[in-house]
Design a protein around this motif. Structure first.
Motif, mmCIF file in Angstrom:
data_model
loop_
_atom_site.group_PDB
_atom_site.id
_atom_site.type_symbol
_atom_site.label_atom_id
_atom_site.label_comp_id
_atom_site.label_asym_id
_atom_site.label_seq_id
_atom_site.Cartn_x
_atom_site.Cartn_y
_atom_site.Cartn_z
ATOM 1 N N SER A 1 35.771 34.201 47.941
ATOM 2 C CA SER A 1 36.734 33.577 48.893
ATOM 3 C C SER A 1 37.553 34.783 49.846
ATOM 4 N N VAL A 2 37.137 35.864 49.677
ATOM 5 C CA VAL A 2 37.936 36.907 50.724
ATOM 6 C C VAL A 2 37.214 37.098 52.008
ATOM 7 N N HIS A 3 37.577 37.016 53.149
ATOM 8 C CA HIS A 3 36.820 36.953 54.289
ATOM 9 C C HIS A 3 37.959 37.221 55.116
ATOM 10 N N THR A 4 37.310 37.502 56.264
ATOM 11 C CA THR A 4 38.141 37.865 57.787
ATOM 12 C C THR A 4 38.567 36.453 58.372
ATOM 13 N N CYS A 5 39.758 36.422 58.822
ATOM 14 C CA CYS A 5 40.237 35.348 59.391
ATOM 15 C C CYS A 5 40.141 35.336 60.620
ATOM 16 N N ILE B 1 41.488 41.053 60.687
ATOM 17 C CA ILE B 1 42.577 40.418 59.607
ATOM 18 C C ILE B 1 41.913 39.733 58.638
ATOM 19 N N VAL B 2 42.165 40.553 57.372
ATOM 20 C CA VAL B 2 41.662 40.021 56.132
ATOM 21 C C VAL B 2 42.617 38.836 55.463
ATOM 22 N N ASN B 3 42.161 37.704 54.993
ATOM 23 C CA ASN B 3 43.063 36.753 54.333
ATOM 24 C C ASN B 3 43.747 37.254 53.097
ATOM 25 N N LEU B 4 43.024 38.235 52.489
ATOM 26 C CA LEU B 4 43.683 38.686 51.188
ATOM 27 C C LEU B 4 44.709 39.781 51.543
ATOM 28 N N HIS B 5 44.707 40.351 52.608
ATOM 29 C CA HIS B 5 45.894 41.431 53.043
ATOM 30 C C HIS B 5 46.905 40.465 53.496
ATOM 31 N N VAL B 6 46.713 39.344 54.288
ATOM 32 C CA VAL B 6 47.756 38.651 54.846
ATOM 33 C C VAL B 6 48.358 38.109 53.589
ATOM 34 N N LEU C 1 52.721 30.610 44.154
ATOM 35 C CA LEU C 1 51.660 31.417 44.715
ATOM 36 C C LEU C 1 50.259 31.054 44.354
ATOM 37 N N PHE C 2 50.135 30.173 43.444
ATOM 38 C CA PHE C 2 48.912 29.565 43.060
ATOM 39 C C PHE C 2 48.505 28.419 43.959
ATOM 40 N N ALA C 3 49.761 27.813 44.186
ATOM 41 C CA ALA C 3 49.760 26.390 45.266
ATOM 42 C C ALA C 3 49.316 26.992 46.454
ATOM 43 N N VAL C 4 49.812 28.073 47.254
ATOM 44 C CA VAL C 4 49.701 28.519 48.449
ATOM 45 C C VAL C 4 48.371 29.161 48.558
ATOM 46 N N LEU C 5 47.731 29.434 47.615
ATOM 47 C CA LEU C 5 46.494 30.338 47.658
ATOM 48 C C LEU C 5 45.455 29.587 48.761
ATOM 49 N N PRO C 6 45.176 28.262 48.659
ATOM 50 C CA PRO C 6 44.237 27.601 49.537
ATOM 51 C C PRO C 6 44.590 27.641 51.015
ATOM 52 N N GLU C 7 45.863 27.820 51.316
ATOM 53 C CA GLU C 7 46.360 28.018 52.731
ATOM 54 C C GLU C 7 45.678 29.145 53.349
ATOM 55 N N PHE C 8 45.567 30.247 52.629
ATOM 56 C CA PHE C 8 44.854 31.364 53.081
ATOM 57 C C PHE C 8 43.149 31.406 52.769
ATOM 58 N N GLY C 9 42.659 30.377 52.316
ATOM 59 C CA GLY C 9 41.229 30.372 52.141
ATOM 60 C C GLY C 9 40.965 31.136 51.089
ATOM 61 N N LEU C 10 41.664 31.393 49.993
ATOM 62 C CA LEU C 10 41.487 31.811 48.915
ATOM 63 C C LEU C 10 41.477 31.061 47.496
ATOM 64 N N ARG C 11 40.733 31.596 46.551
ATOM 65 C CA ARG C 11 40.461 30.568 45.474
ATOM 66 C C ARG C 11 40.858 31.716 44.197
#
Length: 415
Positions: free
Chosen positions: A278-282, A307-312, A372-382
């Motif tokens: 799920s880590v990718h560039t935004c 920009i990487v979603n995990l960094h954000v 933090l778990f609830a906001v993960l999908p907002e960053f495109g992360l799982r």
């Protein structure tokens, strides 16, 4: 001594007392007089001298003298008077019976030694009470040291009593005990080790009553309730009691949580496992969406390109920790990515809560990671999670459905 016995014997003879009973009656009268004198001396000490000393101690600003002149210590001191009076005055009664006088004086000396031991015991208990009320000594494990002093006093008293009974010098008995020092060391092994360990624990301030300690070897996880010469009592959180020998706390390792309480913060150190897939560039659209939702500050430019979603997401966690009123602002706050594993990329949150209480700490930690778990999908992360039986069942159903949609499946099934 005859000057004292003569008038009594003359008086008994004058009232017609038979000569064969005059000597015995004289001795009984003198014994009764000695008992009355000793009782009056103890009574005067308790009713006159003790109240005067207590009034003087109460008039001072210090509190330690109130304990030293307490009723318990004064009663123990009053017990010294009868054996001293009897030892001195018995010679007036049995001056003509030296063998019996020697036996009675030995009894008085033994009685005196026992009362001295009781006084020492009361005095040491009073010192322990004074120490528990002192600001510096209150949390020191001194009870074991007091117990060791009591044990030494009893040993010395026992040696003195034996020397009186056998009529030998106490140093001779001590010399004889020196030959059996190995046996004595074996008998008092735990007490000696406990004394040494108690001194080390107190001198190095390693342990105090009321400390929360954890010692997995002995299954201890709770608060120290008592530190004695031979045991350290710990009340675990399940209300069970664990007893540990003091020398084990010196020879083995244990965790003391006192530093956590004194620092005013309790550490949170927990990781979220992020699915690497799920880590990718935004894309610019994703970045703009995150800005609109307030997940990225409008005036903040990402430090990395692209920009990487995990960094954000890590930047978002840092800002959340700074804005959280339950997180201690003066202690370390850190969000870092750990070594990737087969279970995903661990993102560790390291910070301290303001409260050190267990229930409050767990509530703050739970609330933080819930968000933090609830906001993960907002960053495109799982979040990474091992497949369960339900996941495998769903996958099987999806494969079956896809297979049924394939052309020619019905014909093959019919054939």
């Amino acid at each position: 001594m005859e000057e004292l016995n003569g008038p009594i014997a003359g008086w008994l003879a004058g009232i017609g007392w038979s000569k064969e009973h005059i000597d015995l009656t004289t001795k009984l009268i003198l014994l009764g007089g000695i008992v009355i004198v000793s009782w009056l001396a103890a009574k005067l000490f308790r009713n006159l001298l003790v109240p005067a000393l207590q009034r003087i101690s109460r008039s001072t600003k210090a509190t330690w003298d109130d304990h030293l002149f307490s009723d318990r210590v004064m009663r123990a001191a009053a017990r010294l008077i009868p054996p001293v009076v009897w030892y001195v005055l018995l010679a007036a009664v049995f001056y003509d019976l030296p063998l019996l006088l020697g036996v009675l004086r030995k009894v008085c000396l033994i009685y005196l030694i026992v009362t001295v031991l009781l006084l020492i015991n009361a005095f040491l208990d009073t010192l322990h009470e004074i120490a528990t009320q002192h600001e510096t000594l209150r949390n020191r494990p001194l009870k074991g040291i007091y117990q060791m002093v009591k044990l030494l006093a009893v040993c010395v008293g026992a040696i003195l009593i034996v020397s009186i009974l056998i009529g030998r010098d106490p140093t001779t008995i001590l010399a004889g005990l020196g030959a059996s020092a190995a046996i004595v060391m074996l008998i008092f092994r735990d007490s000696i080790l406990g004394l040494v360990a108690g001194v080390q624990l107190s001198a190095n301030d390693m342990l105090r009553p009321g400390d929360w300690i954890t010692m997995e070897k002995y299954g201890a996880d709770g608060y120290v309730t008592e530190v004695t010469l031979t045991t350290v009592k710990i009340q675990n959180f399940d209300k069970t009691i664990t007893t540990i020998p003091p020398y084990a706390l010196v020879s083995d390792s244990f965790r003391n949580w006192r530093g956590m309480r004194e620092s005013g913060g309790r550490r949170i150190k927990r990781s979220l496992l992020i699915d690497i897939a799920s880590v990718h560039t935004c894309t610019p659209a994703e970045v703009e969406s995150l800005r609109r939702k307030g997940l990225i500050a409008a005036d903040t430019e990402p430090k990395t390109q692209p920009i990487v979603n995990l960094h954000v997401f890590r930047d978002y966690i840092r800002e959340s920790l700074k804005r959280n009123p339950e997180i201690h602002p003066d202690l370390m706050q850190m969000v870092r990515m750990l070594q990737p594993t087969a279970e995903g990329v661990p993102v560790e949150v390291y910070c301290f809560t303001r409260s050190t209480e267990w229930v409050t700490y767990e509530a703050v930690q739970d609330d933080l990671f819930d968000r933090l778990f609830a906001v993960l999908p907002e960053f495109g992360l799982r979040a990474f999670q091992r497949p369960s039986g339900q996941d495998l069942g769903t996958l099987r159903a999806d494969l079956s459905a896809e297979t049924e949609k394939m052309p020619g499946t019905d014909d093959r099934a019919a054939r």
